[in-house]
Design a protein around this motif. Structure first.
Motif, PDB file in Angstrom:
ATOM      1  N   MET A  20      -2.515   5.518  -5.420  1.00 32.05           N
ATOM      2  CA  MET A  20      -2.001   4.783  -4.259  1.00 32.05           C
ATOM      3  C   MET A  20      -2.587   3.375  -4.299  1.00 32.05           C
ATOM      4  O   MET A  20      -3.747   3.201  -4.643  1.00 32.05           O
ATOM      5  N   ASN A  21      -1.778   2.357  -3.954  1.00 33.44           N
ATOM      6  CA  ASN A  21      -2.393   1.053  -3.697  1.00 33.44           C
ATOM      7  C   ASN A  21      -1.938   0.535  -2.353  1.00 33.44           C
ATOM      8  O   ASN A  21      -1.908   1.314  -1.405  1.00 33.44           O
ATOM      9  N   GLY A  22      -1.655  -0.776  -2.226  1.00 30.73           N
ATOM     10  CA  GLY A  22      -1.510  -1.402  -0.907  1.00 30.73           C
ATOM     11  C   GLY A  22      -0.611  -0.633   0.058  1.00 30.73           C
ATOM     12  O   GLY A  22       0.179   0.215  -0.315  1.00 30.73           O
ATOM     13  N   TRP A 208      -0.840 -15.637  -4.675  1.00 23.06           N
ATOM     14  CA  TRP A 208      -1.140 -15.076  -3.357  1.00 23.06           C
ATOM     15  C   TRP A 208      -0.305 -13.811  -3.168  1.00 23.06           C
ATOM     16  O   TRP A 208       0.917 -13.881  -3.057  1.00 23.06           O
ATOM     17  N   GLU A 209      -0.982 -12.676  -3.094  1.00 18.88           N
ATOM     18  CA  GLU A 209      -0.280 -11.422  -2.839  1.00 18.88           C
ATOM     19  C   GLU A 209      -0.439 -11.051  -1.371  1.00 18.88           C
ATOM     20  O   GLU A 209      -1.408 -11.448  -0.712  1.00 18.88           O
ATOM     21  N   CYS A 210       0.473 -10.239  -0.894  1.00 26.89           N
ATOM     22  CA  CYS A 210       0.355  -9.625   0.434  1.00 26.89           C
ATOM     23  C   CYS A 210      -0.093 -10.607   1.515  1.00 26.89           C
ATOM     24  O   CYS A 210      -1.038 -10.330   2.270  1.00 26.89           O
ATOM     25  N   TYR A 282      -8.756  -4.575  -0.614  1.00 25.12           N
ATOM     26  CA  TYR A 282      -7.693  -5.454  -1.119  1.00 25.12           C
ATOM     27  C   TYR A 282      -6.352  -5.133  -0.463  1.00 25.12           C
ATOM     28  O   TYR A 282      -6.097  -3.996  -0.067  1.00 25.12           O
ATOM     29  N   ALA A 283      -5.501  -6.174  -0.434  1.00 24.90           N
ATOM     30  CA  ALA A 283      -4.112  -6.027   0.004  1.00 24.90           C
ATOM     31  C   ALA A 283      -4.021  -5.547   1.455  1.00 24.90           C
ATOM     32  O   ALA A 283      -3.201  -4.700   1.788  1.00 24.90           O
ATOM     33  N   SER A 284      -4.876  -6.087   2.312  1.00 27.80           N
ATOM     34  CA  SER A 284      -4.856  -5.670   3.709  1.00 27.80           C
ATOM     35  C   SER A 284      -3.620  -6.225   4.427  1.00 27.80           C
ATOM     36  O   SER A 284      -3.032  -7.222   4.005  1.00 27.80           O
TER      37      SER A 284
END
Ligand code: FRU
Length: 545
Positions: A20-22, A208-210, A282-284
């Motif tokens: 699982m990720n973001g 820049w992600e998320c 990460y990826a909040s």
């Protein structure tokens, strides 16, 4: 292996197996509007259904009434169109004024280009939102001229601008090493107009992600709907830097007409601000919880062991306990993050330890029984005379480059050791460290030391943390959530937060213990209060498809 089995969490959300990720979207509570009659929090997450490493990204789905106990539902969306064949990536939900819901998400196409797609619930009267329809208009956005086909992802929740009766959506991107966010205007989520300029750009940050962009109240009015603006409102910009795998935020002022956002402190970390959490985090993403009038922040906590071990375990990653995020009215410079109150329902068997004196160079065991699932709140004071009497300058302490809890100086480190075995061969230290600047002023640091957390090999172990604001008259306070391989810590009411993954081999099951420690050379520390609760496991059943 016993210790690998032990690492699964008891009250932090995770799927039964695999990767699982973001968070896929700003999980939303569906209580309002005529189409949803029962309040469910929805969590959609980036999921690999077939392995414990990243790939085949689909949307896992779970629902909850309290953000703590979850019901696993069948996959919500899978890669099944040319425009998301390589993955149904991160997206965000927006409620329209009529109570209906639209979802924008990034698809990685059959050629691995990043495009934005629109989806909506197949049956809006289904509170579980089991089925989703992908729009015939997809993709609704493709990378604009000058933007790389792999640098265009993770649309935000939209916010409404009344003056031109249309929505805004932000998407992260980059040009070389300059990261920035693009803002689009839309009325129907199908047609979009790219607004001039970028809302914010920071050289040297990369992709820049998320990105997340949301209002906070500076006057204590609780959480705000994403479209709120005006007096007493500031806007938070949050970015996830994939070059560093860290989340940053800054607080500033949004001018919708000019499409600009100006950080309050443009020089802090080159305009990118402070870390949302100094540890493995990460990826909040945040969402406005209209049920409780609060803004809730979620994040993905990855692994710091090896991929090989993850494959042996058969799973990877957990989610944080959701945190309420507010503007800190006392300092006016930072956000406060605090675990949602619902987690306190898991507390059991409270133990109190008040006025424990911890002498320089000592440890004090706390008899708390089983210590693998805990919620701890502690407050410390150190003798004022010690502070005044210490003249040595101790400038520029840095948690990450320090020797952690093993380093010694006049006024620190001191705090707690969790997931420690009785001989302290394994221990995760959560500590304060007070340094003195050349001008004599004191600076307090809040750190978490993983260096001795495990005897296992192939782990990334670090000391995390940063300075934490402490105002005149405040005690030093910490809250720690311990849940097997996760330690989430909150310094000074959540001004500075640190999350760690740790993998003890000895300090597991009944062998895990908690200690107070003081490794300062001079300061006598008093733990004025320490409360430790055991934590019951959350309930996370599965609804079979
Ligand atoms: C964040 C991220 C997003 C992307 C998704 C892919 O970790 O890389 O940028 O949408 O995950 O799984």
């Amino acid at each position: 292996n016993e210790e690998l089995i032990w690492q699964r969490t008891a009250y932090h959300f995770q799927p039964f197996k695999n990767w699982m990720n973001g968070i896929v979207y700003n999980s939303a509570l569906l209580t309002t509007g005529p189409l949803f009659y029962k309040g469910w929090y929805h969590l959609f997450y980036q999921y690999n259904p077939v392995s414990a490493v990243w790939g085949n990204i689909t949307w896992g789905h779970a629902v909850s009434h309290d953000l703590i106990n979850w019901l696993h539902l069948p996959l919500a969306m899978v890669p099944d169109h040319w425009y998301d064949m390589n993955g149904v990536w991160t997206g965000s939900a927006t409620f329209l004024p009529d109570g209906s819901l639209v979802m924008l998400y990034t698809g990685s196409t059959n050629e691995s280009a990043q495009v934005q797609n629109l989806a909506y619930p197949a049956d809006p009267s289904d509170p579980l939102l089991l089925n989703w329809v992908k729009s015939k208009a997809n993709p609704v956005l493709v990378p604009p001229p000058g933007i790389g086909s792999k640098d265009f992802r993770d649309p935000t929740t939209a916010w409404f601008i009344e003056s031109d009766n249309s929505w805004r959506v932000m998407i992260g991107s980059r040009n070389g090493m300059t990261g920035f966010s693009l803002v689009y205007k839309t009325k129907d989520f199908v047609e979009y107009e790219l607004l001039d300029g970028v809302l914010h750009a920071v050289p040297g940050t990369g992709m820049w992600e998320c990105v997340d962009f949301y209002p906070v109240s500076t006057t204590g009015n609780g959480g705000l709907d994403t479209s709120a603006n005006g007096l007493g409102v500031k806007h938070v910009l949050k970015v996830s830097l994939d070059n560093y795998m860290n989340d940053y935020y800054a607080i500033g002022t949004y001018d919708a007409r000019a499409n600009t956002w100006t950080p309050d402190d443009p020089v802090a970390d080159a305009g990118i601000g402070a870390r949302v959490d100094y540890g493995k985090y990460y990826a909040s993403k945040s969402f406005f919880d209209q049920n409780k009038g609060r803004r809730v922040l979620w994040s993905w906590i990855g692994e710091t062991d090896s991929e090989q071990t993850d494959l042996r375990k058969g799973w990877a990653s957990v989610q944080t306990i959701p945190r309420v995020v507010t503007f800190d009215e006392k300092t006016k410079t930072n956000l406060l993050q605090w675990p949602v109150e619902e987690v306190e329902a898991l507390r059991t068997d409270a133990k109190d330890f008040s006025h424990v004196k911890v002498n320089p160079g000592s440890v004090v065991p706390l008899d708390v029984g089983t210590a693998t699932q805990l919620d701890i709140e502690a407050e410390f004071v150190i003798d004022e005379a010690e502070l005044v009497g210490t003249v040595e300058a101790d400038v520029g302490y840095n948690c990450s480059t320090s020797a952690g809890a093993a380093g010694r100086s006049a006024l620190g480190p001191f705090g707690l050791l969790v997931l420690a075995d009785k001989d302290l061969l394994e221990q995760t230290a959560v500590y304060f460290y007070i340094g003195r600047a050349i001008d004599g002023s004191l600076k307090t640091y809040f750190c978490q030391d993983e260096l001795r957390s495990s005897k296992a090999k192939d782990l990334v172990k670090r000391v995390h943390g940063s300075m934490v604001p402490v105002l005149h008259g405040e005690k030093l306070s910490v809250r720690i959530l311990v849940d097997h391989s996760v330690v989430e810590s909150f310094g000074q009411g959540g001004r500075t937060c640190i999350t760690s993954r740790v993998y003890p081999t000895k300090a597991i099951y009944g062998a895990a213990r908690v200690f107070l420690f003081n490794n300062a050379t001079e300061a006598v520390v008093t733990a004025t209060s320490v409360r430790v609760w055991g934590m019951n496991a959350a309930s996370v059943p599965t609804m079979l498809s």
